[in-house]
Design an enzyme around this catalytic site. Structure first.
Site, PDB file in Angstrom:
ATOM      1  N   THR A  23       0.825  -1.209   0.000  1.00  0.00           N
ATOM      2  CA  THR A  23       0.000   0.000   0.000  1.00  0.00           C
ATOM      3  C   THR A  23       0.853   1.250   0.000  1.00  0.00           C
ATOM      4  O   THR A  23       0.433   2.294  -0.496  1.00  0.00           O
ATOM      5  CB  THR A  23      -0.956  -0.030   1.216  1.00  0.00           C
ATOM      6  OG1 THR A  23      -1.962  -1.003   0.954  1.00  0.00           O
ATOM      7  CG2 THR A  23      -1.629   1.303   1.455  1.00  0.00           C
ATOM      8  N   SER A  69       1.304  -7.583  -0.903  1.00  0.00           N
ATOM      9  CA  SER A  69       2.043  -8.586  -0.115  1.00  0.00           C
ATOM     10  C   SER A  69       1.192  -9.772   0.305  1.00  0.00           C
ATOM     11  O   SER A  69       1.719 -10.773   0.781  1.00  0.00           O
ATOM     12  CB  SER A  69       2.737  -7.954   1.093  1.00  0.00           C
ATOM     13  OG  SER A  69       1.865  -7.785   2.176  1.00  0.00           O
ATOM     14  N   THR A 102       1.868  -4.240   4.249  1.00  0.00           N
ATOM     15  CA  THR A 102       1.762  -4.553   5.683  1.00  0.00           C
ATOM     16  C   THR A 102       1.274  -5.981   5.933  1.00  0.00           C
ATOM     17  O   THR A 102       1.510  -6.532   7.013  1.00  0.00           O
ATOM     18  CB  THR A 102       0.782  -3.583   6.385  1.00  0.00           C
ATOM     19  OG1 THR A 102      -0.508  -3.712   5.786  1.00  0.00           O
ATOM     20  CG2 THR A 102       1.259  -2.147   6.303  1.00  0.00           C
ATOM     21  N   ASP A 103       0.573  -6.568   4.936  1.00  0.00           N
ATOM     22  CA  ASP A 103      -0.181  -7.785   5.259  1.00  0.00           C
ATOM     23  C   ASP A 103       0.689  -8.999   5.590  1.00  0.00           C
ATOM     24  O   ASP A 103       0.302  -9.833   6.414  1.00  0.00           O
ATOM     25  CB  ASP A 103      -1.158  -8.110   4.124  1.00  0.00           C
ATOM     26  CG  ASP A 103      -2.361  -7.158   4.145  1.00  0.00           C
ATOM     27  OD1 ASP A 103      -2.588  -6.516   5.181  1.00  0.00           O
ATOM     28  OD2 ASP A 103      -3.066  -7.063   3.126  1.00  0.00           O
TER      29      ASP A 103
HETATM   30  C1  SIN Z   1      -0.119  -5.240   1.064  1.00  0.00           C
HETATM   31  O1  SIN Z   1       0.133  -5.858   2.094  1.00  0.00           O
HETATM   32  O2  SIN Z   1       0.610  -5.266   0.060  1.00  0.00           O
HETATM   33  C2  SIN Z   1      -1.378  -4.429   0.959  1.00  0.00           C
HETATM   34  C3  SIN Z   1      -1.829  -3.879   2.242  1.00  0.00           C
HETATM   35  C4  SIN Z   1      -0.879  -2.924   2.885  1.00  0.00           C
HETATM   36  O3  SIN Z   1       0.249  -2.705   2.482  1.00  0.00           O
HETATM   37  O4  SIN Z   1      -1.315  -2.339   3.910  1.00  0.00           O
END
Ligand code: SIN
Length: 321
Positions: A23, A69, A102-103
């Site tokens: 993100t 991710s 983050t995921d």
């Molecule tokens: C991801 O994990 O690539 C999408 C969500 C995020 O980064 O918060």
């Protein structure tokens, strides 16, 4: 910005920035867009446009991957780990920052710490708001990550989000939406970044390096041991375990209740799997605490590792076996 697109190996004190998506590089739909939110749209060089490097450093930028991710896999892990190892082989590379979703950030952090055990910092930077949000959090998180990577004496794999620094072993995503989305459980954060300065509370991640480990990882991710996760819950059965064993699974991690307890029907299937040669580990589905091993445990516990990190560790253990 003093940034170049490829890692060239100059002789200045260098921070290597590797882009992998997320993100932090995502775009929210604008009026009229037919597509919804999409992660991993903006190149890492563009994310750094207008950034000054920390004093005495230059930035070198490389796009290693560009993915949401949730789709992280062993192939991208291998690319990231190899680029980190190649960068850290140069004495002038002070540290590495990886932009990441983050995921699954906590899984990448654990994997990189396990295979690199770096004596310089590898810092994962992320964001909860996309790059085109009215008030994106990515730029500040990236600045904080650069500050940590430039910190003399820093070492190991850490994550930086919302001004909080988390060690690879402890970090977990604990909130689906808020900006301060990560926690370090019982251990607590490693430190905070305050106005660009690190306030360190705990030691950097340390691990005995296994120098050959990265080289021993199969180049083809399909050749990695297959380790799957199953969940213990009210009304659980052993059906998924039995099916996975029939399908040739090599390792199973059970996200167990509380201190590693497992529903009797699922436990019976896991014991059958273990007897058939499948490696089984019990991790707790609780966010904090650990699985305390007790004498006579038939299924080994994963200690303080979360189920997703226990899965990675079991894969690496199977590769080492
Ligand atoms: C991801 O994990 O690539 C999408 C969500 C995020 O980064 O918060």
């Amino acid at each position: 910005m003093q940034a170049s697109e490829a890692f060239t190996g100059s002789s200045r004190r260098t921070l290597l920035i590797l882009g992998s998506g997320g993100t932090i590089a995502g775009l929210a739909p604008r009026p009229g867009d037919t597509l919804g939110y999409q992660a991993a749209q903006v190149g890492v060089a563009q994310l750094l446009a207008g950034f000054d490097a920390p004093p005495g450093c230059e930035l070198q930028v490389e796009q290693v991957a560009q993915i949401d991710s949730k789709d992280m896999d062993a192939a991208v892990w291998l690319q990231l780990a190899r680029r980190c190892a190649e960068g850290l082989a140069h004495a002038h590379v002070q540290g590495i920052v990886i932009t990441h979703g983050t995921d699954t950030l906590e899984e990448t952090a654990y994997f990189l710490q396990a295979v690199l055990a770096p004596s310089r910092p590898v810092v994962l930077a992320c964001a909860m708001r996309p790059a085109n949000a009215a008030m994106p959090d990515g730029p500040q998180n990236l600045r904080d990550a650069l500050a940590v990577a430039a910190q003399p004496g820093a070492r190991g794999v850490v994550a930086v989000c919302a001004g909080v620094v988390h060690g690879a072993a402890d970090v977990r995503k604990v909130h689906s939406y808020r900006l301060d989305a990560f926690g370090s459980g019982d251990a607590g954060p490693l430190g905070y970044v305050e106005a660009g300065a690190l306030r360190q509370l705990r030691a950097w991640p340390q691990a005995a390096p296994d120098p050959g480990l990265l080289g021993r990882l199969p180049a083809q991710p399909q050749a990695w041991p297959r380790v799957e996760l199953v969940f213990s819950h009210a009304g659980a059965s052993g059906a998924s375990v039995d099916a996975l064993v029939r399908d040739g699974v090599q390792g199973l991690v059970v996200a167990a209740t509380g201190n590693g307890s497992v529903h009797h029907a699922l436990e019976a299937a896991l014991l059958r799997a273990q007897a058939a040669g499948v490696r089984v580990l019990r991790a707790s589905r609780c966010d904090q605490g650990q699985v305390m091993g007790l004498p006579g445990d038939a299924l080994p516990g994963a200690g303080a590792l979360s189920p997703v990190k226990a899965r990675i560790q079991l894969q690496l253990d199977l590769l080492a076996a």
